[in-house]
Scaffold this active site. Structure first.
Site, mmCIF file in Angstrom:
data_model
loop_
_atom_site.group_PDB
_atom_site.id
_atom_site.type_symbol
_atom_site.label_atom_id
_atom_site.label_comp_id
_atom_site.label_asym_id
_atom_site.label_seq_id
_atom_site.Cartn_x
_atom_site.Cartn_y
_atom_site.Cartn_z
ATOM 1 C CG ASP A 1 4.723 -2.723 0.061
ATOM 2 O OD1 ASP A 1 5.387 -1.689 0.236
ATOM 3 O OD2 ASP A 1 5.133 -3.704 -0.597
ATOM 4 C CG HIS A 2 4.766 0.553 -2.975
ATOM 5 N ND1 HIS A 2 5.497 1.685 -3.257
ATOM 6 C CD2 HIS A 2 5.671 -0.438 -2.778
ATOM 7 C CE1 HIS A 2 6.787 1.377 -3.241
ATOM 8 N NE2 HIS A 2 6.933 0.112 -2.945
ATOM 9 N N GLY B 1 11.628 -6.033 -7.859
ATOM 10 C CA GLY B 1 11.655 -7.180 -8.767
ATOM 11 C C GLY B 1 12.951 -7.979 -8.676
ATOM 12 C CG HIS C 1 10.568 0.313 -0.730
ATOM 13 N ND1 HIS C 1 9.285 -0.026 -1.020
ATOM 14 C CD2 HIS C 1 10.518 1.087 0.378
ATOM 15 C CE1 HIS C 1 8.486 0.534 -0.130
ATOM 16 N NE2 HIS C 1 9.199 1.211 0.729
ATOM 17 C CB SER D 1 15.080 -9.446 -2.794
ATOM 18 O OG SER D 1 13.872 -9.724 -2.125
ATOM 19 C CG ASN E 1 9.802 -2.779 2.110
ATOM 20 O OD1 ASN E 1 9.851 -2.631 3.336
ATOM 21 N ND2 ASN E 1 8.995 -2.084 1.345
ATOM 22 C CG ASP F 1 7.322 -9.790 -2.277
ATOM 23 O OD1 ASP F 1 7.102 -10.917 -1.799
ATOM 24 O OD2 ASP F 1 6.533 -9.242 -3.070
HETATM 25 ZN ZN LIG Z 1 8.546 -1.102 -2.554
#
Ligand SMILES: [Zn+2]
Length: 349
Positions: A83-84, A190, A223, A226, A266, A268
């Site tokens: 990732d990244h 975030g 990305h 969430s 994505n 997280d």
């Molecule tokens: Zn990302």
């Protein structure tokens, strides 16, 4: 089952019209949670490690955990993704370890903070594509700049600061030959994505649709996707946490994206929230406990629940058995003979 090419996983998702969640891994409990969810929902899955994760867990521990997941779950196609990646060297080191996919995020300079120029992005991404494709490894690029910061990576700011320009996306795909493309359509990394409850559409769906129409063979990636559900925030705050009120990307928006060419999503933050909430609850309710298993087990279970729900919502559930993995060496041949090209000029003929 050996680790699968992310390209194959996404090509299959495109055929089936569904999206595939890419979940971040930092430790054993997280990979276990992801695999428990994949098994339960019969889902192909992408697991990914950031540079921060590779540092935290150490490369070899982390990669062997993923290999164990593949060995223990032969019926589940798993792609392992960097990732990244911030440089050619980061991507190369992941490929040498055995990752089947890398992201070269050339939208930022190597410091992972300063936006780069378009030509700098093309140059470094093309270099990674040449190296990776020769070895059958998938490449994700990024055009436009996402908002927020995660794991010390990101330009900060709102997700609406640098929306991807469709013309640039097409030129980027043509010049680099990436398999997948992360685009900036208003999401950010975030927990703090939106400061008020989104009413109606929060993402630039018209931009997404324009890009997908012109790059039908390049898999689009979302990305910072969430959903930051309120119930997960509440658990943390109920047991002593101090999260400020925040909103994420509604699942319906992601599903609309999936209907318009988004294949990799994505996630997280939601998993981080689930884990932290579960740990806080145990420590708050039973402060006499000190065996880490007493809180890591419910933490793992809480993350599994979130991952399984997303797998169902993204549509990947039930698709684990649809195909057999193509060996990475065969994939490399496909790149060499041009049959796997995603370049629009070639795709258009
Ligand atoms: Zn990302």
């Amino acid at each position: 089952m050996p680790l699968v090419s992310m390209r194959q996983l996404l090509d299959e998702a495109a055929k089936g019209g569904y999206g595939v969640g890419a979940f971040n891994v930092n430790d054993m409990e997280q990979i276990q949670a992801i695999m428990m969810a994949a098994k339960e929902t019969k889902s192909p899955v992408i697991v990914q490690a950031s540079r921060g994760a590779r540092q935290f867990a150490e490369d070899l521990y982390l990669f062997k955990l993923i290999q164990a997941a593949a060995e223990l779950n032969p019926e589940i196609p798993i792609a392992m993704h960097q990732d990244h990646g911030n440089s050619f060297e980061t991507c190369k080191s992941a490929i040498l370890l055995g990752y089947t996919s890398v992201m070269m995020d050339g939208s930022l300079k190597e410091d992972g903070k300063t936006p780069s120029t378009f030509d700098e992005n093309v140059e470094v991404t093309k270099k990674v594509v040449d190296y990776a494709h020769e070895r059958g490894v998938t490449v994700e690029g990024e055009i436009g700049v996402l908002g927020g910061v995660e794991d010390g990576h990101g330009a900060g700011g709102s997700g609406l600061d640098h929306i991807t320009d469709p013309d640039q996306a097409v030129e980027f795909a043509e010049r680099t030959g990436v398999d997948a493309l992360a685009i900036a359509i208003g999401t950010s990394h975030g927990a703090y994505k939106f400061t008020k409850k989104p009413d109606g559409s929060v993402l630039k769906m018209d931009v997404l649709m324009a890009i997908h129409k012109r790059l039908p063979n390049t898999h689009l990636v979302m990305h910072g996707s969430s959903s930051v559900p309120k119930d997960l925030q509440d658990v943390i705050n109920q047991y002593g946490g101090k999260l400020k009120e925040t909103w994420g990307v509604p699942v319906e928006e992601i599903q609309l994206g999936i209907r318009n060419g988004v294949r990799k999503i994505n996630v997280d933050t939601d998993n981080r929230l689930a884990i932290t909430g579960a740990i806080r609850k145990v420590l708050w309710e039973t402060p006499e406990k000190f065996d880490p298993r007493d809180y890591m087990k419910p933490a793992r279970e809480a993350m599994k629940k979130v991952v399984a729900l997303r797998m169902t919502q993204f549509g990947q559930a039930g698709h684990a058995g649809d195909y057999s993995p193509i060996a990475i060496t065969e994939i490399a041949k496909g790149y060499k003979d041009g049959s796997l090209t995603t370049r629009p000029l070639v795709a258009a003929k």
